[in-house]
Design a protein around this motif. Sequence first.
Motif, PDB file in Angstrom:
ATOM      1  N   ALA A 187      18.970  52.848 -24.612  1.00 16.66           N
ATOM      2  CA  ALA A 187      19.650  52.214 -25.726  1.00 16.66           C
ATOM      3  C   ALA A 187      18.843  50.995 -26.103  1.00 16.66           C
ATOM      4  O   ALA A 187      17.716  50.860 -25.659  1.00 16.66           O
ATOM      5  N   LEU A 188      19.393  50.116 -26.889  1.00 15.65           N
ATOM      6  CA  LEU A 188      18.590  49.066 -27.493  1.00 15.65           C
ATOM      7  C   LEU A 188      18.408  47.893 -26.553  1.00 15.65           C
ATOM      8  O   LEU A 188      19.340  47.460 -25.891  1.00 15.65           O
ATOM      9  N   VAL A 189      17.189  47.379 -26.511  1.00 13.41           N
ATOM     10  CA  VAL A 189      16.829  46.301 -25.606  1.00 13.41           C
ATOM     11  C   VAL A 189      16.691  45.027 -26.424  1.00 13.41           C
ATOM     12  O   VAL A 189      15.831  44.955 -27.288  1.00 13.41           O
ATOM     13  N   PRO A 216      18.408  44.758 -33.464  1.00 17.00           N
ATOM     14  CA  PRO A 216      17.229  45.469 -33.942  1.00 17.00           C
ATOM     15  C   PRO A 216      17.435  45.878 -35.399  1.00 17.00           C
ATOM     16  O   PRO A 216      18.569  45.997 -35.864  1.00 17.00           O
ATOM     17  N   THR A 217      16.374  46.129 -36.095  1.00 11.18           N
ATOM     18  CA  THR A 217      16.476  46.642 -37.453  1.00 11.18           C
ATOM     19  C   THR A 217      16.734  48.152 -37.400  1.00 11.18           C
ATOM     20  O   THR A 217      16.449  48.813 -36.392  1.00 11.18           O
ATOM     21  N   ASN A 253      12.254  54.131 -35.321  1.00  9.21           N
ATOM     22  CA  ASN A 253      10.943  54.211 -34.677  1.00  9.21           C
ATOM     23  C   ASN A 253      11.085  54.522 -33.190  1.00  9.21           C
ATOM     24  O   ASN A 253      10.297  55.299 -32.623  1.00  9.21           O
ATOM     25  N   LEU A 254      12.080  53.899 -32.562  1.00  6.47           N
ATOM     26  CA  LEU A 254      12.315  54.158 -31.148  1.00  6.47           C
ATOM     27  C   LEU A 254      12.718  55.614 -30.929  1.00  6.47           C
ATOM     28  O   LEU A 254      12.243  56.270 -29.997  1.00  6.47           O
ATOM     29  N   GLN A 274      13.303  41.866 -33.403  1.00  2.59           N
ATOM     30  CA  GLN A 274      14.725  41.951 -33.684  1.00  2.59           C
ATOM     31  C   GLN A 274      15.170  40.672 -34.387  1.00  2.59           C
ATOM     32  O   GLN A 274      14.553  39.621 -34.252  1.00  2.59           O
ATOM     33  N   VAL A 275      16.247  40.783 -35.135  1.00  2.00           N
ATOM     34  CA  VAL A 275      16.674  39.715 -36.035  1.00  2.00           C
ATOM     35  C   VAL A 275      17.791  38.890 -35.401  1.00  2.00           C
ATOM     36  O   VAL A 275      18.765  39.439 -34.881  1.00  2.00           O
TER      37      VAL A 275
END
Length: 453
Positions: free
Chosen positions: A12-14, A183-184, A190-191, A216-217
């Motif tokens: 998942a997102l890091v 993340p965007t 892309n991931l 990441q924002v």
Amino acid sequence: MKALLHLRFRFALVMILGVAMTATLVQAGQLLNNNRNAVGGVSINVDGQLTSAPPEVKRQLRQLMLDSMEKVPGDMTMPVKMRKVSLRGLNDAIKASVQNNGGKLPDAVKYMAGLQRIEYVFVDEANNDVVIAGPAEGWTVDESGNVVGVTTGRPVLLLDDFIVAMQTTEEARRGGITCSIDPTAEGRQNLDNYLASLTRMDASVKEGVERAMGSQVITITGVPKDSHFARVLVAADFRMKRIAMHLDQSPVRGLPSYLDMLPSARAVQNAMPRWWLACNYQPLAQSEDGLAWQLRGPGVKAMTEDEIVAEDGSVAQTGKTSAIPQKWADAMTKNYEELSAEDKVFGDLRNVMDMCVIAALLQKEQLLKKANLELDMIQSDSSPVKLEAFPVPDTVPTFFSAMKKGRQWVITASGGVDINSWEVASHTENVAGMDKLRTEQLASATTNVWWWN
């Protein structure tokens, strides 16, 4: 994210960022530039991206702060359970510094007489004043550049943060005060594509994941993005993620990482957990006449909810919570008091939450009006006080962390901070003895001082 299911990897997102701790000192020369771009562990480059500050820079900053710190005045060194600070007196002390000292504030004013929490608010109608009170002691600078109590090591309140809380009550009422790092959608896609191309899990995956996800924002609402207050929100979010993701060792035995809690990767479904830190107070205690108030409860809790990532990279909340993410959130809430003593940013976060609740209370109950008190140096947008301004953190690079569970790999972390101070200030109850406590504490005031024990 279908590609995740095609492989026997589960990702998942890091979301990891550098720490932003307390630093209020500005010095001339080269170290001034370091101070502006590397504050308490975080370095911000010309593009507004966060990275970690080198250890030698942190040591230099700490030494600068210690060298410039004034001796703690007299009885302010004494640890006490109840130190009172007159808001009228504090406002007058700020005004005197603006008029007579070029705006340079004494340390005693910058650190609000060493208060470490705001626990009580007393309206002093006879003297047109409002008094805040709580535990306090003398202060110093710890190894990470935090201004902390000399005996407890807990962070002290900063005037800059209090001014921000007082000047943003309407923003807090309308939408709350929040921070998140995300993340965007492009980075998520892309991931997904990168993971779909993998045939095995090895050391090269780390660089590939970080490159695919990209920056990441950081989003901050309700407070100035260049304020120390905002840095506290970002830093607390950072530390929560680092602990959850097993990137940093938890300083508290009762709070393992989320990854350590997982019995297997199969325990993670398609949804990924999101954690955030929110206010955690009991109903405010008040006297029957509404002139005495007490802030009660631990102050901060961890919340969680499952999120779903669609194929286009967008994220949707499910309104549901999985058992293990909830278990981790409960562990963080249960251990928050101990955690805030070990990791000062969590103490800083509770301090700013306390300040926001007190600011909302003053406004909602019109306590300053009841005292016929105007805080032009603290509350007014036109105040001549110049708050310390820091480079605005816009993005943070992705950092990879994973743990193998059986034949699968798992990592997840998402989060933020949400301060809904008006909701807290709306829950009150009359408590016997509050009026007597107010009378006793105001009677102990000393003439011509803005604080007393």
